[in-house]
Every structure is written in structure tokens, then in C-alpha cells.
Design a protein around this motif. Structure first.
Motif, PDB file in Angstrom:
ATOM      1  N   TRP A 132     108.002  82.268 111.906  1.00 51.27           N
ATOM      2  CA  TRP A 132     106.682  82.936 112.285  1.00 51.27           C
ATOM      3  C   TRP A 132     105.506  82.715 111.564  1.00 51.27           C
ATOM      4  O   TRP A 132     104.492  83.228 111.881  1.00 51.27           O
ATOM      5  CB  TRP A 132     107.209  84.514 111.845  1.00 51.27           C
ATOM      6  N   LYS A 165     102.584  80.211 110.812  1.00 51.59           N
ATOM      7  CA  LYS A 165     102.099  79.079 111.541  1.00 51.59           C
ATOM      8  C   LYS A 165     101.273  78.069 110.584  1.00 51.59           C
ATOM      9  O   LYS A 165     101.372  77.002 110.371  1.00 51.59           O
ATOM     10  CB  LYS A 165     100.688  79.295 112.324  1.00 51.59           C
ATOM     11  N   GLN A 178     100.081  83.797 111.025  1.00 44.96           N
ATOM     12  CA  GLN A 178     101.264  83.845 111.718  1.00 44.96           C
ATOM     13  C   GLN A 178     101.128  83.406 113.334  1.00 44.96           C
ATOM     14  O   GLN A 178     100.152  82.950 113.751  1.00 44.96           O
ATOM     15  CB  GLN A 178     101.508  85.453 112.197  1.00 44.96           C
ATOM     16  N   ARG A 179     102.320  82.996 113.569  1.00 44.40           N
ATOM     17  CA  ARG A 179     102.458  82.430 115.013  1.00 44.40           C
ATOM     18  C   ARG A 179     102.437  83.614 116.029  1.00 44.40           C
ATOM     19  O   ARG A 179     102.722  84.872 115.677  1.00 44.40           O
ATOM     20  CB  ARG A 179     103.815  81.820 115.287  1.00 44.40           C
ATOM     21  N   GLU A 180     101.464  83.956 117.088  1.00 44.29           N
ATOM     22  CA  GLU A 180     101.372  84.942 117.976  1.00 44.29           C
ATOM     23  C   GLU A 180     102.057  84.400 119.260  1.00 44.29           C
ATOM     24  O   GLU A 180     101.505  83.658 119.856  1.00 44.29           O
ATOM     25  CB  GLU A 180      99.886  85.131 118.317  1.00 44.29           C
ATOM     26  N   PRO A 181     102.936  85.329 119.503  1.00 41.71           N
ATOM     27  CA  PRO A 181     103.970  85.116 120.857  1.00 41.71           C
ATOM     28  C   PRO A 181     103.186  85.440 122.088  1.00 41.71           C
ATOM     29  O   PRO A 181     102.399  86.408 122.078  1.00 41.71           O
ATOM     30  CB  PRO A 181     105.266  85.753 120.607  1.00 41.71           C
ATOM     31  N   TYR A 234     111.032  83.726 121.600  1.00 40.63           N
ATOM     32  CA  TYR A 234     109.485  84.057 121.997  1.00 40.63           C
ATOM     33  C   TYR A 234     109.065  82.536 122.129  1.00 40.63           C
ATOM     34  O   TYR A 234     109.558  81.619 121.389  1.00 40.63           O
ATOM     35  CB  TYR A 234     108.597  84.585 120.887  1.00 40.63           C
ATOM     36  N   ASP A 285     104.984  80.793 121.736  1.00 35.67           N
ATOM     37  CA  ASP A 285     103.889  80.835 121.201  1.00 35.67           C
ATOM     38  C   ASP A 285     103.057  80.108 122.232  1.00 35.67           C
ATOM     39  O   ASP A 285     103.200  79.223 122.972  1.00 35.67           O
ATOM     40  CB  ASP A 285     103.454  80.497 119.726  1.00 35.67           C
ATOM     41  N   ILE A 332     109.829  80.753 118.862  1.00 39.73           N
ATOM     42  CA  ILE A 332     109.972  81.674 117.625  1.00 39.73           C
ATOM     43  C   ILE A 332     111.214  82.596 117.722  1.00 39.73           C
ATOM     44  O   ILE A 332     111.121  83.278 118.823  1.00 39.73           O
ATOM     45  CB  ILE A 332     108.700  82.489 117.519  1.00 39.73           C
ATOM     46  N   SER A 357      99.871  83.763 129.202  1.00 39.72           N
ATOM     47  CA  SER A 357      98.964  83.606 128.650  1.00 39.72           C
ATOM     48  C   SER A 357      97.857  84.758 129.482  1.00 39.72           C
ATOM     49  O   SER A 357      97.104  85.373 128.903  1.00 39.72           O
ATOM     50  CB  SER A 357      98.581  82.574 128.124  1.00 39.72           C
TER      51      SER A 357
END
Length: 326
Positions: free
Chosen positions: A97, A99, A117-120, A133, A135, A141, A181
Motif C-alpha cells: 500500500w 507508493k 499511499q497507493r490510491e485504488p 485492488y 491503482d 494492491i 477511473s
């Protein structure tokens, strides 16, 4: 004359020696300060996240646990020169999680860990029931038992493999991320989309929260155009005839929307079909001035490469057509 030159030379020499002494003293102070800092012991660890508080998924305790396996690994109480910043950074970035991590020790001897953080954008369920998840960059993730992120849900993803994807799976994944997205970025669709199913033909079907119908999205291409014409259909058709009137709404065709009523016995025909449809001129059942068309054969198989077929002489702006038997 000679005495004057000697005095001048001595003055220059004196100034040179003075500045040399000042510089040497400055260097000594710097070295002493650096040694003192390197010998000073770390007092604390401070972890911060570069994200809104509501979007912070990780916990500080989890990050500390990564770098403190036992008392020997704990940087608190160690001299700064004994702390391997690079090693800690690599350890923290192994967390899926995370980045990016920036780690440094400030003048107060506090070890700072600044995390991105990674954003899903999508949660995926595979055929086998596994979940993870994606990203925006297509990185997987793992799902966490401690929290769940509110993002669009996609079911029936065809592979569990984390190795290099096949060309078909890679294309599907890119389309999935494009759809997800778009939904995440749009307030209305983020609230309206319940989940997205992947069909055996590697196309997408959307299950909405409002309305008892399935939205046949087709392939994950022309995402913006498809959602825009669906919104037109919602506004100009469903708001008039009711949100539970249709069982299926197809937005896969270029610039058109086809819908099947719940009581319809056959699928409906697009207006540019070679079949001869029966046209009912009920003004109350028009969308953007076009009449309802009740078809008696199935829509022709669409050609995704044919972007203009059946649209000659018509406006290329998305238009909504709803059809059905009365």
C-alpha cells in the motif's frame, strides 16, 4: 619606499592568515557539530501520510512494525550514524500500500517517515473468488482485513496470476481501469454504480443502485461518450417513463442507446437497421424528438471498428433512443 612595500605585504599576509584561521575554525565547528549530531541518539519516530485524513488507509502501528522487528532493530536510542536510512526506506516500500517513502532525521533527532499511499480505483473479484485492488497504474494492491476502500467493484476478472498478463488480459485490465477511473472521478456515477460484471466475451455490464435494469456497456472503449449518452437517456427517457421500466439498456453502439422493456418478448432494433420496424407516433414516448421504435428482430452484431456506420446525415452528438412495445 621599500619599507612601505614591506608593510603592505605584511598586512596582506596578516589578512590572509586571519581569514585562514576563521575558515579553519568554521570547518572545525562544522566537523564537531556533525560528529555531535551523528553521535546523538534518535529520540522518536514520526510517521505522516501525504493524503487527506479520510483517505489514509494504513496505520502508523503497521509501519512501525515493519521497521521494528525486535529491540535491536529499533532506531530509537541508536546513534544517528548507526541508523541505515536507505535500508529502512526499502523495508517500508515493500508494503504494497506504500507508493513512496521519504525518510530523514531532523535536528531534534526525530526519525521522520513521510509516506505516499497507493490510491485504488477499483476492487476486483476473480472467477475463483479472490479479491484485490487496482491503482491507476495497474498495480495490484492486496485487500486488507482491516479496512475496505469505497471504489467501483468489478466481478468475474479472468485471472489470479500476478505474473505478466496475456495480451487479452492486459487489454481488459486497461479498459477496466479506464471505466473505474471515470466512475471515481464523477460524483453521480460514483453514487449510481453498484458493481460492474465482466462477461465471458470480455465486455462489461453495469448494475446500478437506482433502477431495476442492467446496462450493457460493451467493451471498455469510448468511456466518456458512453456515460454521457447514458446520462442523456436517464434524463430524457427514464425520468418520463420510470426507472424500472426497462430490463436492459445497451449503450455499446455508436451514438445510440437501445433498451428492452421488462415485458418485451424480443430484443429491439436500432433505427438504422435494414429491417422495417413498426413506428409508433406517440409524442409522449419520444427522446430528443425521435419516435419509439418497436423491433421484431434482434439488433445486428455491432462492429467496434465501424464508428460511423448508420450515422450518415445524422448529428454525431450522442442521442438517446428508447424503444419497446406498448
Amino acid at each position: 619606499m621599500m619599507a612601505t612595500k614591506t608593510k603592505t605585504s605584511l598586512k596582506r599576509l596578516g589578512r590572509f592568515l586571519l581569514w585562514t584561521a576563521v575558515f579553519a575554525g568554521f570547518v572545525v565547528l562544522l566537523v564537531a557539530a556533525g560528529k555531535e549530531k551523528n553521535d546523538a541518539k534518535c529520540k522518536d519516530i514520526k510517521i505522516s501520510f501525504k493524503a487527506e485524513k479520510s483517505k489514509v488507509f494504513l496505520e502508523t502501528a503497521d509501519i512501525k512494525a515493519l521497521i521494528i522487528h525486535n529491540k535491536r532493530d529499533n532506531p530509537v536510542g541508536k546513534a544517528s550514524r548507526e541508523i541505515n536510512i536507505l535500508a529502512i526506506e526499502k523495508t517500508v516500500e515493500k508494503e504494497p500500500w506504500v507508493k513512496d517513502a521519504e525518510i530523514y532525521i531532523d535536528n531534534n533527532q526525530v526519525l521522520h517517515i513521510d509516506l505516499t499511499q497507493r490510491e485504488p480505483v477499483a476492487r476486483v473479484f476473480t472467477f475463483n473468488g479472490n479479491s484485490f485492488y487496482f491503482d491507476p497504474g495497474g498495480e495490484r494492491i492486496p485487500a486488507s482485513p482491516k479496512f475496505s476502500v469505497k471504489v467501483p467493484v468489478f466481478t468475474n476478472y479472468p485471472t489470479d496470476s500476478q505474473r505478466k498478463l496475456s495480451k487479452a488480459d492486459s487489454t481488459l485490465t486497461c479498459q477496466l481501469i479506464d471505466i473505474a477511473s471515470y466512475i471515481v472521478a464523477d460524483t453521480f456515477w460514483n453514487a449510481q454504480v453498484e458493481q460492474v460484471n465482466i462477461t465471458p466475451d470480455r465486455e462489461f455490464e453495469i448494475i446500478p443502485k437506482l433502477g431495476e435494469h442492467v446496462i450493457e456497456f460493451g467493451e471498455g472503449t469510448q468511456v466518456d461518450n458512453k456515460f454521457k449518452k447514458l446520462l442523456v437517456f436517464y434524463k430524457e427517457a427514464l425520468n418520463k417513463v420510470g426507472w424500472n421500466t426497462y430490463s436492459r439498456i445497451n449503450i455499446a453502439y455508436q451514438n445510440e442507446v437501445y433498451a428492452v422493456k421488462k415485458d418485451a418478448k424480443t430484443a429491439l432494433v436500432p433505427t438504422d437497421s435494414t429491417a422495417t420496424p413498426r413506428v409508433e407516433e406517440d409524442p409522449s414516448m419520444r427522446v430528443q424528438g425521435r419516435p419509439v421504435v418497436a423491433g421484431e428482430t434482434n439488433p445486428p452484431k455491432r462492429n467496434p471498428n465501424n464508428k460511423t456506420a448508420g450515422n450518415k446525415g445524422r448529428s454525431q452528438q450522442p442521442r438517446a433512443i428508447y424503444t419497446g412495445q406498448h
